[in-house]
Design a protein around this motif. Structure first.
Motif, mmCIF file in Angstrom:
data_model
loop_
_atom_site.group_PDB
_atom_site.id
_atom_site.type_symbol
_atom_site.label_atom_id
_atom_site.label_comp_id
_atom_site.label_asym_id
_atom_site.label_seq_id
_atom_site.Cartn_x
_atom_site.Cartn_y
_atom_site.Cartn_z
ATOM 1 N N GLN A 98 -1.158 -9.007 -9.075
ATOM 2 C CA GLN A 98 -2.416 -9.648 -9.465
ATOM 3 C C GLN A 98 -3.611 -8.706 -9.504
ATOM 4 O O GLN A 98 -4.596 -8.979 -10.209
ATOM 5 C CB GLN A 98 -2.725 -10.795 -8.490
ATOM 6 N N GLY A 99 -3.571 -7.614 -8.735
ATOM 7 C CA GLY A 99 -4.730 -6.727 -8.684
ATOM 8 C C GLY A 99 -4.412 -5.440 -7.965
ATOM 9 O O GLY A 99 -3.452 -5.361 -7.183
ATOM 10 N N VAL A 100 -5.214 -4.404 -8.226
ATOM 11 C CA VAL A 100 -5.098 -3.103 -7.569
ATOM 12 C C VAL A 100 -6.460 -2.774 -6.971
ATOM 13 O O VAL A 100 -7.482 -2.844 -7.663
ATOM 14 C CB VAL A 100 -4.659 -2.008 -8.564
ATOM 15 N N TYR A 101 -6.480 -2.418 -5.692
ATOM 16 C CA TYR A 101 -7.720 -2.211 -4.955
ATOM 17 C C TYR A 101 -7.775 -0.803 -4.376
ATOM 18 O O TYR A 101 -6.741 -0.193 -4.082
ATOM 19 C CB TYR A 101 -7.841 -3.226 -3.811
ATOM 20 N N GLU A 102 -8.988 -0.298 -4.194
ATOM 21 C CA GLU A 102 -9.157 0.961 -3.488
ATOM 22 C C GLU A 102 -9.068 0.715 -1.992
ATOM 23 O O GLU A 102 -9.080 -0.419 -1.518
ATOM 24 C CB GLU A 102 -10.486 1.607 -3.873
ATOM 25 N N TYR A 103 -8.967 1.784 -1.247
ATOM 26 C CA TYR A 103 -8.781 1.705 0.201
ATOM 27 C C TYR A 103 -9.898 0.893 0.864
ATOM 28 O O TYR A 103 -11.083 1.135 0.630
ATOM 29 C CB TYR A 103 -8.760 3.120 0.781
ATOM 30 N N SER A 112 0.842 -1.197 0.000
ATOM 31 C CA SER A 112 0.000 0.000 0.000
ATOM 32 C C SER A 112 0.877 1.246 0.000
ATOM 33 O O SER A 112 1.992 1.207 -0.480
ATOM 34 C CB SER A 112 -0.942 -0.017 1.210
ATOM 35 N N GLU A 113 0.335 2.345 0.550
ATOM 36 C CA GLU A 113 1.058 3.615 0.665
ATOM 37 C C GLU A 113 1.423 4.153 -0.727
ATOM 38 O O GLU A 113 2.582 4.229 -1.113
ATOM 39 C CB GLU A 113 2.300 3.446 1.543
ATOM 40 N N MET A 169 -3.079 -2.088 -2.570
ATOM 41 C CA MET A 169 -4.248 -1.367 -2.077
ATOM 42 C C MET A 169 -3.899 0.103 -1.906
ATOM 43 O O MET A 169 -2.945 0.449 -1.202
ATOM 44 C CB MET A 169 -4.723 -1.935 -0.731
ATOM 45 N N ASP A 170 -4.656 0.975 -2.520
ATOM 46 C CA ASP A 170 -4.420 2.421 -2.457
ATOM 47 C C ASP A 170 -4.569 2.924 -1.028
ATOM 48 O O ASP A 170 -5.523 2.574 -0.317
ATOM 49 C CB ASP A 170 -5.430 3.121 -3.370
ATOM 50 N N SER A 171 -3.622 3.763 -0.590
ATOM 51 C CA SER A 171 -3.721 4.368 0.746
ATOM 52 C C SER A 171 -2.722 5.496 0.856
ATOM 53 O O SER A 171 -1.771 5.586 0.075
ATOM 54 C CB SER A 171 -3.426 3.332 1.840
#
Length: 516
Positions: free
Chosen positions: A389-394, A313-314, A406-408
């Protein structure tokens, strides 16, 4: 990683890549000290602290500064061999970086299922597997925060002695829930974060307490997130139940009714594929990207081979090296989603003196990191080398195994809160300057980047990754040590932060909306 010897110290300079024009000081170097770089005698032109950079040869103004064969900035003036290279003579500016979607994707050499590592986990009725067994109490709004803390405080170790399988009762208070725009992205993020904790496999039960007049209404929160009330998910509204004292008394009774069911669990052997690790770094220094972060990346490569999940993240802390991740994206769509999040951050921080725009914290500067590109270079290494494998929102639920993003923000407790809400049942936290972070309901393992700090803060640090620079462990050996500690902690062994009682105040959802 190569070392360079000088006349006074053995292995006192570290060369990370043959193309680098800076070397890293393993120990503090003195003004005037003569060192030998590539067979040439060079006299140091400044005192250079441990973890900081030294020019390997003359660097012309405007030329790129390379570390790990990656551009971390440009020379702000002519730099002589032996000079201290840091923020005073490095200029940060954007330059073109080819995302190269998927160019570095390599198939994962998965361990056969019959041979995969195991740990002693807690299997929930829905098939999720926990590493801890807490009951959580949540405030829908800041106005009920004190009440939920008072409820949790009643459940002392003495009162929980009859429930040995329950790790504790924890209040997850938060400072928002009203005075905010709704509907809004901020509103959605808050609800998604609370719901992610409520359904977390490390919780046996949950109680949500609201005031009654807030925008984040308890009933709407439950309905919007697909939660269902039952004996192990209860709700309460203070204005309806009769005020503070009655709320506390009723909440205590509700938790007491949950305890027998929460206690009726037994750990059982399960595959390591059920482990989801949130990757964090804080108080980073010049050694973080040389020891702790790549060692954690090596551990994550092992975890992914065993079917587990690593969550990086971060987002501000991949700025400048995002192509290292997009080149590992399993599809152009995944890679583009990461770039889209970075574009969002560019607009979000426009005009602000924020980390995304180059300025790193005081401790980072003191530890040898000149700017965000250099910090990002080390930070990204926590994710290892397997495909993205993937990108996710917070706080978005993570539904793919393997390495994901994961976005953060880069603010540690906010990032860790989002990772736990997304499903992380363990956190691994690297630090160079030292961190006193802990988390619940997912425990934190803290990794020190250097031996000096580890020895100074041994009560807070779980693993000393400084052994890599000390020549006592290879990177792969360090990765295996970390992986073994992950299995131990996932099986219930307490981490240093747990022994110190940390984690009751580190639930901090991301606040990013208008407050009115």
């Amino acid at each position: 990683m190569n070392t360079v010897t000088d006349n006074h110290y053995t292995r006192s300079l570290i060369r990370l890549h043959d193309t680098d024009n800076v070397l890293i000081a393993k120990a503090q170097l003195s003004l005037g000290q003569q060192i030998n770089i590539d067979g040439a005698a060079v006299r140091l032109r400044a005192q250079v602290p441990a973890g900081h950079k030294v020019a390997a040869h003359a660097i012309a103004k405007g030329a790129p500064i390379r570390k790990y064969d990656t551009i971390i900035g440009f020379a702000a003036r002519d730099i002589e061999a032996g000079e201290h290279v840091h923020s005073h003579n490095i200029e940060l500016r954007e330059y073109e970086r080819d995302p190269g979607f998927g160019l570095d994707v390599r198939p994962v050499d998965y361990v056969p299922e019959s041979q995969r590592a195991t740990f002693m986990g807690i299997v929930r009725p829905d098939g999720q597997v926990g590493t801890r067994n807490f009951i959580g109490i949540f405030s829908s709004v800041n106005c009920s925060a004190t009440a939920i803390k008072k409820i949790a405080e009643w459940f002392t170790p003495e009162r929980l002695a009859d429930y040995p399988n329950v790790d504790g009762v924890v209040a997850f208070a938060q400072t928002s829930g009203c005075g905010m725009s709704s509907p809004s992205y901020h509103f959605d993020v808050l609800r998604r974060t609370i719901a992610g904790y409520v359904r977390h496999p490390n919780l046996a039960g949950a109680l949500i307490v609201g005031l009654g007049c807030e925008r984040n209404q308890v009933a709407d929160l439950v309905a919007s997130q697909g939660l269902k009330e039952d004996g192990l998910l209860r709700t309460m509204v203070m204005q309806e139940i009769g005020g503070t004292r009655q709320t506390i008394e009723a909440g205590i009774q509700m938790i007491r009714e949950m305890l027998p069911a929460a206690n009726a669990v037994q750990r059982q052997k399960v595959p390591a594929s059920h482990i989801k690790v949130g990757l964090e770094c804080g108080g980073s220094d010049g050694f973080s990207g040389i020891t702790a972060n790549p060692a954690l990346g090596a551990a994550m490569d092992i975890l992914v081979r065993h079917g587990g999940t690593a969550i990086l993240s971060e987002t501000p802390e991949i700025h400048g090296v995002e192509n290292m991740l997009t080149r590992r994206a399993v599809s152009p769509e995944v890679g583009q989603k990461l770039l889209d999040r970075l574009e969002w951050w560019k607009e979000y921080t426009r005009g602000q003196n924020a980390q995304f725009n180059g300025v790193v914290g005081h401790g980072n500067q003191q530890g040898g990191l000149a700017n965000i590109f250099e910090k990002s270079l080390g930070s990204a290494m926590k994710g290892g080398t397997t495909p993205l494998q993937g990108v996710y929102e917070y706080a978005e639920p993570i539904d793919r195994a393997g390495f994901v993003f994961m976005d953060s923000p880069g603010y540690d407790p906010v990032a860790a809160t989002g990772q736990i809400a997304s499903g992380a049942n363990l956190i691994c936290f690297t630090t160079g300057r030292g961190s006193m972070f802990g988390s619940k309901p997912a425990p934190t393992i803290k990794l020190a980047s250097n031996t000096a700090m580890y020895e100074r803060l041994k009560e807070d640090m779980d693993i000393n990754c400084g052994l890599v620079i000390d020549g006592e462990a290879t990177m792969q050996q360090m990765g295996q040590i970390i992986f073994d500690e992950i299995l131990r902690a996932a099986s219930g062994a307490q981490t240093k932060s747990e022994l110190l009682g940390l984690g009751d105040h580190e639930f901090i959802p991301w606040h990013l909306g208008v407050v009115s």
